[in-house]
Design an enzyme around this catalytic site. Structure first.
Site, PDB file in Angstrom:
ATOM      1  N   ASN A   9      43.977  47.467  43.938  1.00 43.64           N
ATOM      2  CA  ASN A   9      42.502  47.699  43.806  1.00 43.64           C
ATOM      3  C   ASN A   9      42.088  46.051  44.664  1.00 43.64           C
ATOM      4  O   ASN A   9      42.315  45.155  43.908  1.00 43.64           O
ATOM      5  CB  ASN A   9      42.304  47.417  42.484  1.00 43.64           C
ATOM      6  CG  ASN A   9      40.677  47.115  41.936  1.00 43.64           C
ATOM      7  OD1 ASN A   9      39.857  47.002  42.847  1.00 43.64           O
ATOM      8  ND2 ASN A   9      40.351  46.765  40.761  1.00 43.64           N
ATOM      9  N   GLU A  99      35.861  45.334  34.651  1.00 43.14           N
ATOM     10  CA  GLU A  99      34.701  44.569  35.523  1.00 43.14           C
ATOM     11  C   GLU A  99      33.397  45.348  35.404  1.00 43.14           C
ATOM     12  O   GLU A  99      32.546  44.706  35.201  1.00 43.14           O
ATOM     13  CB  GLU A  99      35.058  43.942  36.642  1.00 43.14           C
ATOM     14  CG  GLU A  99      36.326  43.048  36.526  1.00 43.14           C
ATOM     15  CD  GLU A  99      37.366  42.704  37.862  1.00 43.14           C
ATOM     16  OE1 GLU A  99      37.008  43.371  38.927  1.00 43.14           O
ATOM     17  OE2 GLU A  99      38.341  42.167  37.420  1.00 43.14           O
ATOM     18  N   GLU A 169      44.786  48.755  31.250  1.00 44.71           N
ATOM     19  CA  GLU A 169      44.494  47.378  31.833  1.00 44.71           C
ATOM     20  C   GLU A 169      43.996  46.434  30.388  1.00 44.71           C
ATOM     21  O   GLU A 169      42.924  46.440  30.550  1.00 44.71           O
ATOM     22  CB  GLU A 169      43.608  47.267  32.835  1.00 44.71           C
ATOM     23  CG  GLU A 169      44.112  48.342  34.081  1.00 44.71           C
ATOM     24  CD  GLU A 169      43.372  47.678  35.295  1.00 44.71           C
ATOM     25  OE1 GLU A 169      44.357  47.117  36.304  1.00 44.71           O
ATOM     26  OE2 GLU A 169      42.564  47.428  35.330  1.00 44.71           O
ATOM     27  N   GLY A 175      43.877  39.534  36.146  1.00 43.03           N
ATOM     28  CA  GLY A 175      43.419  38.005  36.925  1.00 43.03           C
ATOM     29  C   GLY A 175      43.800  37.001  36.122  1.00 43.03           C
ATOM     30  O   GLY A 175      43.333  35.619  36.551  1.00 43.03           O
ATOM     31  N   SER A 210      47.691  41.659  36.262  1.00 40.89           N
ATOM     32  CA  SER A 210      48.640  40.487  36.589  1.00 40.89           C
ATOM     33  C   SER A 210      49.988  40.971  37.183  1.00 40.89           C
ATOM     34  O   SER A 210      51.079  40.499  36.725  1.00 40.89           O
ATOM     35  CB  SER A 210      48.731  39.404  35.753  1.00 40.89           C
ATOM     36  OG  SER A 210      47.563  38.818  35.368  1.00 40.89           O
TER      37      SER A 210
END
Ligand code: PGA
Length: 248
Positions: A9, A99, A169, A175, A210
């Site tokens: 991604n 997001e 996730e 991140g 991560s």
């Protein structure tokens, strides 16, 4: 047997030159060594063509998009339909990334509608689910995941989970450099598989948050973890190839 799938991604990163360079490095890296994983690259929309062309002759690499419209066509300025993605060579599309949910207000119902739009056009949706840190700390992880999955189940599609992928996730791991431990991830993956009913045993469930070369193998070793959705580490060819190889 479920094959390991590693999806990149790229989010909103890169340029055309960057995309060409990264794909050239990935192609030569994947060709030069054993790698049993299926690989999906999800670049930003404008680079679908560049990545698609570069990946055309690499059998194990497929093209994916990061988002789509829930509408088939029409006056929806700025939106991109499932058919358009398919027309550009995409086979996969990410739906419901955290997001999109948090920054663009996508509800689980909208995410489910996007999932349905992808499937009806013949694209494989990669449905992202995951809890926030606050939800985990309140002991609500499995409840949140169940609700996110239920929104799709509620649409009562034919063979909902056939030709679909799920990515767990945890929002707190995206991140942040903080990965869920293999035990934490396995617990949620097993729970998700149970939610899928009859389709459970065949559906690939990816972990995301991560993932790097240093932790991929121990995640992939878990029974219900069938690969990864990789953000930051997918922008470096060496690191991403190592993650793909961790499938072996
Ligand atoms: P990360 O992102 O690997 O940079 O944590 C994963 C994702 O957002 O899909």
């Amino acid at each position: 047997m479920r094959k390991t799938l590693v999806a990149a991604n790229w989010k909103m990163h890169g340029t055309k030159a960057f995309a060409e360079q990264l794909l050239a490095e990935l192609n030569s890296g994947l060709e030069s060594g054993e790698c049993s994983a299926e690989v999906v690259i999800c670049p930003p929309f404008p680079y679908l063509g560049v990545v698609g062309a570069a990946a055309e002759n690499v059998e194990q690499v497929a093209l994916g998009a990061q988002n789509l419209s829930e509408q088939p066509s029409g006056a929806y300025t700025g939106e991109v339909s499932a058919e358009m993605l398919l027309d550009c060579g995409a086979r996969y599309v990410i739906v419901g990334h955290s997001e999109r949910r948090s920054l663009y207000g996508e509800s689980s119902e909208l995410v489910a509608a996007k999932f349905a739009a992808a499937k009806s056009a013949g694209l494989m949706p990669i449905l992202c689910v995951g809890e926030s840190l606050q939800e985990r700390e309140a002991g609500n992880t499995l409840k949140v995941i169940a609700e996110q999955i239920q929104a799709v189940v509620d649409l009562d599609l034919e063979n909902t989970w056939q030709s679909a992928v799920i990515a767990y996730e945890p929002v707190w791991a995206i991140g942040t450099g903080k990965t869920a431990s293999p035990e934490q991830a396995q617990e949620v993956h097993q729970f998700i598989r149970q939610q899928l009913g009859e389709a459970g045993p065949a559906t690939q469930i990816l972990y995301g948050g991560s993932v790097k070369a240093a932790n991929a193998a121990e995640l992939f070793a878990r029974e219900d973890i069938d690969g990864a959705l990789v953000g930051g580490a997918s922008l470096q060819a060496d690191e991403f190839i190592k993650i793909c190889r961790a499938a072996d």
